[in-house]
Scaffold this motif. Structure first.
Motif, mmCIF file in Angstrom:
data_model
loop_
_atom_site.group_PDB
_atom_site.id
_atom_site.type_symbol
_atom_site.label_atom_id
_atom_site.label_comp_id
_atom_site.label_asym_id
_atom_site.label_seq_id
_atom_site.Cartn_x
_atom_site.Cartn_y
_atom_site.Cartn_z
ATOM 1 N N GLU A 196 0.823 -1.216 0.000
ATOM 2 C CA GLU A 196 0.000 0.000 0.000
ATOM 3 C C GLU A 196 0.851 1.257 0.000
ATOM 4 O O GLU A 196 0.370 2.335 -0.319
ATOM 5 C CB GLU A 196 -0.863 0.041 1.257
ATOM 6 N N LEU A 197 2.080 1.113 0.429
ATOM 7 C CA LEU A 197 2.973 2.279 0.444
ATOM 8 C C LEU A 197 4.417 1.801 0.385
ATOM 9 O O LEU A 197 4.699 0.620 0.595
ATOM 10 C CB LEU A 197 2.725 3.169 1.668
ATOM 11 N N SER A 232 7.772 1.083 7.485
ATOM 12 C CA SER A 232 7.818 2.351 6.772
ATOM 13 C C SER A 232 7.598 3.441 7.794
ATOM 14 O O SER A 232 6.759 3.299 8.686
ATOM 15 C CB SER A 232 6.720 2.401 5.704
ATOM 16 N N GLU A 292 5.180 1.364 -3.717
ATOM 17 C CA GLU A 292 3.728 1.307 -3.628
ATOM 18 C C GLU A 292 3.193 0.562 -4.847
ATOM 19 O O GLU A 292 3.627 0.792 -5.961
ATOM 20 C CB GLU A 292 3.162 2.737 -3.609
ATOM 21 N N LYS A 342 -1.805 1.570 7.191
ATOM 22 C CA LYS A 342 -0.594 2.278 6.752
ATOM 23 C C LYS A 342 0.153 2.885 7.940
ATOM 24 O O LYS A 342 0.744 3.965 7.828
ATOM 25 C CB LYS A 342 -0.944 3.396 5.758
ATOM 26 N N ILE A 392 0.121 6.717 9.053
ATOM 27 C CA ILE A 392 0.873 7.770 8.359
ATOM 28 C C ILE A 392 -0.107 8.627 7.560
ATOM 29 O O ILE A 392 -1.072 8.117 6.994
ATOM 30 C CB ILE A 392 1.904 7.124 7.403
ATOM 31 N N LEU A 397 3.709 10.979 4.980
ATOM 32 C CA LEU A 397 4.503 10.101 4.128
ATOM 33 C C LEU A 397 5.430 10.962 3.269
ATOM 34 O O LEU A 397 5.031 12.011 2.773
ATOM 35 C CB LEU A 397 3.567 9.273 3.243
ATOM 36 N N GLN A 405 6.830 9.460 -4.767
ATOM 37 C CA GLN A 405 5.450 9.185 -5.170
ATOM 38 C C GLN A 405 4.490 10.252 -4.630
ATOM 39 O O GLN A 405 3.680 10.814 -5.354
ATOM 40 C CB GLN A 405 5.028 7.787 -4.682
#
Lengths: 70, 520
Positions: A7-8, A34, A62, B336, B339, B372, B376
Motif C-alpha cells: 500500500e505504500l 515504513s 507502492e 498504513k 501515516i 509520508l 510518489q
C-alpha cells in the motif's frame, strides 16, 4: 489467484508466511516497515500462499506485488 | 350549493389521490424489483410520523418550450418537495421520483418546486436533504441555448454551504450535472448496488469518448466510497441510508447560528477508561485499532463514523462526550501505520471544516508518525494536500481538544492540532513521543559526523538514540508548559468533557478578510 500489493513504499521487515500456508481472511502475511511503523500486510480473503515475491530487508514500492495467493 | 361544494372537494381529492399514486402501479412495481422503495415510502422513513407537509403535489409538466407535454403522466413533475420533522426539528426535502419519467429534472420540478425548497430552507435556516434517484436533466426540456439560464441549483448550494447542513442521499442513479448535488453536500450516504453518480451517464460517456462502461461500474458505491472519496458511507439499502441521514443530522444544529443539539446519554463524564490499557500497546511501532479507543472514550453507542472505507489511515466521525456532540479526528495505526498521505489529509480537512462551520467541537486523538515522504507522494502534491489540513485546523475556532496518545512527529503534530494551533486543552499520555522526527532519523541527521568518526559507530549511534529519546519524552514538553498536562490514559474522557465545557464561551477574533485562500 490474488496479488497482494504494497500500500505504500517501505522495506520488508518480517515475512510471517510461506508458500503452501493456508490463510484466513485478515491473516498477516508479512510485515513492512515504513516511517518507523510496523505495517502488517494481510490476506484480503482466505486462500493458500502460492508465492512470496520479496525478501526480508528488500525495499518495495507502492503497488508492488508482495505475495500471490491461490 | 352544498352539492357543488362537495363536488369541488371530491375533485380535489381525486387529483391529490392520483398524484400521490406517483408513476402508477407498473412503474412502482419496477421500482420495487430494483430493490428500491418508492419516494413516498422513503419520506415516511425520513420524517417523524405524520409531520411531512408537501408543497407542489399538484404540479406537473408544462409546455415549457412550446412542445408536447403530459400533465397526466407527470404527477408532481417527478419530484416530491416539502418539509417534515427529524427528531422534532424541521428539515426540508427534495425527493426525486424515479417512477415519473425516471425522476428526471423537469422545468417545473426543478425551477419552481426544488428552487422554492432551497429558498425556504435558507430563509428559515433549516437543513436540506436531497433523496436522489434521477436520470438527470429532462433533456427534452433542457437542451438548447436556454441552458444559459440554468445552474441556480449549485449556486444556491454554495451560498447555503456552511449555513445550513446539506445532505445528498444516493438511492439510485444521479448522472450528469446533478452529480454536483452530492459533490457540494456535507454528507453523502450511498446505497450499495442501486446508487451511482458520475458527471456523465453511461450513454453520454459512450457518445463523448467511446468508452463502454455501466453507470454502476463507473460510479457505484464501490468506486465512490472506496476509491474516489466522493461518497461518505456505503449502506445496504434504502432504509439504512435514510437512517444514516437521520443519524447524521442528530449531531448538527439546524444552522450555523445555533449550537448542536445536546443529548444526555447517561454516560458519566468522569467514567475512567481503564480498558485503554488493553487496547493501546506502549511500543510505538505496534499497531492497534483506534476505533476501539474512540468507542471506549466517548459516550456509549454514540460513535458515527464518516468515510469509514476511504483513506482508512485516518478516522473521522461524530460522537458525544458527556452528551456534547463532537467531531473526532484520530490517526489509525492499523492502516498504513497511521501515516498521513494526500487522501487522509483531504478527508480530515473536509471533516474539520464541516465541524467548524456548524459549531461542533473537535477532539484530536494523536498517534502519528508524520506525513509520508518520497517521490510518489510529491507527484501527488502532498504539500498542497497536507496544507489543507494545516489550514482547516488553524481556521477552526470551535473548542479544540488534543490528546497526544503516542507519536507526535513533525508536521503530523501540527495538523493534529499541536500547541501552535491554539488547542483549548492539550495533554499527553505518559508514553507519548513529541518531536520533529523519530530518534533514529534525527540521529542520522544531527550526529552523522560523530557517528562516522567514532571507533564504534553502532554503539555511538545507539547512545545518541538514547539521548534523543530522553528529549522526546512528554515530561520535557510538560516541564516547559508547552502541553497542559501528562495524564493517565484512563482520565482521557474526563479531560475531554471538561475541556469542552471549559471552552463553551469561546470567542476568537481574526482580522477582517473577504475569505482566506485555502489550498485546494
Amino acid at each position: 489467484m490474488i496479488e497482494v500489493k504494497a500500500e505504500l513504499v517501505g522495506s520488508v521487515w518480517k515475512i510471517t508466511s510461506k508458500p503452501g500456508d493456508k490463510v484466513a481472511e485478515d491473516d498477516v502475511l508479512l510485515i513492512l516497515e515504513s516511517m518507523k511503523m510496523e505495517i502488517s500486510v494481510t490476506a484480503p480473503r482466505a486462500g493458500t500462499v502460492r508465492e512470496i515475491r520479496v525478501k526480508e530487508t528488500e525495499v518495495v514500492k507502492e503497488g508492488q506485488v508482495l505475495v500471490v495467493l491461490d | 350549493m352544498g352539492d357543488e361544494f362537495s363536488a369541488e372537494v371530491a375533485d380535489l381529492k381525486a387529483r391529490r389521490k392520483k398524484n400521490l399514486g406517483m408513476g402508477g402501479p407498473e412503474k412502482i412495481a419496477k421500482q420495487k424489483e430494483r430493490g428500491k422503495l418508492t419516494v413516498r415510502e422513503r419520506l415516511g422513513l425520513l420524517f417523524d410520523k405524520d409531520t411531512f407537509v408537501e408543497l407542489g403535489l399538484l404540479a406537473h409538466q408544462q409546455p415549457v418550450r412550446g412542445g408536447e407535454f403530459d400533465a397526466d403522466g407527470t404527477p408532481a413533475d417527478g419530484v416530491v418537495t416539502g418539509h417534515g420533522n427529524v427528531d422534532g426539528r424541521q428539515v426540508w426535502v427534495i425527493a426525486y421520483d424515479f417512477t415519473v419519467m425516471a425522476g428526471s429534472m423537469g422545468a417545473i420540478g426543478e425551477q419552481f418546486k426544488a428552487a422554492r425548497v432551497r429558498e425556504l430552507a435558507l430563509r428559515y435556516r433549516k437543513p436540506i436533504v436531497w433523496l436522489l434517484d434521477s436520470a438527470g436533466a429532462r433533456i427534452q426540456e433542457a437542451a438548447g441555448s436556454t441552458f444559459a439560464g440554468t445552474g441556480y441549483l449549485f449556486y444556491d448550494q454554495v451560498v447555503m454551504s456552511g449555513v445550513i447542513p446539506q445532505v445528498a442521499a444516493m438511492l439510485g442513479p444521479c448522472a450528469a450535472g446533478t452529480a454536483y448535488i452530492p459533490g457540494l453536500s456535507d454528507f453523502v450516504p450511498m446505497v450499495k448496488g442501486t446508487s451511482s453518480m458520475s458527471l456523465g451517464g453511461a450513454r453520454l460517456v459512450k457518445a463523448a469518448t467511446g468508452e463502454e462502461v455501466t453507470d454502476h461500474d463507473m460510479g457505484g458505491s464501490q468506486v465512490h466510497c472506496y476509491e474516489s472519496g466522493v461518497g461518505d458511507n456505503e449502506v445496504e439499502d434504502d432504509a439504512e441510508c435514510i437512517a444514516a441521514v437521520r443519524r447524521f443530522l442528530s449531531y448538527l444544529p439546524s444552522s450555523n447560528t445555533e449550537p448542536p443539539p445536546y443529548h444526555d446519554t447517561g454516560d458519566s463524564p468522569d467514567r475512567l477508561v481503564t480498558e485503554l490499557e488493553k487496547i493501546v500497546p506502549t511500543n510505538p511501532r505496534a499497531a492497534y485499532d483506534v476505533r476501539r479507543v474512540v468507542k471506549a472514550i466517548f459516550d456509549h453507542d454514540s460513535w458515527f463514523e464518516i468515510k469509514a472505507t476511504w483513506a482508512k489511515n485516518i478516522v473521522v466521525g461524530f460522537a458525544r462526550a458527556g452528551g456534547h456532540a463532537v467531531g473526532v479526528v484520530a490517526n489509525q495505526p492499523m492502516q498504513k501505520g497511521g501515516i498521513l498521505d494526500s487522501d487522509a489529509a483531504d478527508k480530515a480537512a473536509r471533516f474539520i471544516r464541516m465541524c467548524d462551520a456548524f459549531n461542533v467541537a473537535l477532539v484530536y486523538l494523536m498517534d502519528v508518525p508524520g506525513f509520508l515522504v518520497g517521490s510518489q507522494v510529491e507527484k501527488e502534491g502532498i504539500i498542497r494536500h497536507g496544507a489543507k489540513m494545516l489550514y482547516a485546523t488553524s481556521e477552526a475556532t470551535v473548542p479544540k481538544i488534543t490528546i497526544v496518545m503516542r507519536k507526535a512527529y513533525g508536521a503530523g503534530y501540527y495538523v493534529m492540532n499541536g500547541k501552535g494551533y491554539q488547542p483549548d486543552v492539550i495533554v499527553a499520555w505518559p508514553f507519548a513521543e513529541i518531536s520533529v522526527m523519530g530518534p533514529e532519523g534525527a540521529v542520522n541527521i544531527i550526529f552523522n559526523k560523530q557517528i562516522e568518526a567514532s571507533d564504534n559507530p553502532e554503539e555511538t549511534r545507539a547512545r545518541m538514540i538514547e539521548t534523543i529519546k530522553e528529549q522526546i519524552s512528554p515530561y520535557v514538553a510538560a516541564g516547559w508548559a508547552m502541553i497542559d498536562d501528562v495524564i493517565d490514559p484512563a482520565e482521557t474522557r474526563r479531560v475531554i468533557v471538561h475541556g469542552i465545557e471549559q471552552a463553551r464561551g469561546k470567542k476568537v477574533d481574526r482580522p477582517w478578510r473577504k475569505h482566506g485562500n485555502i489550498p485546494v
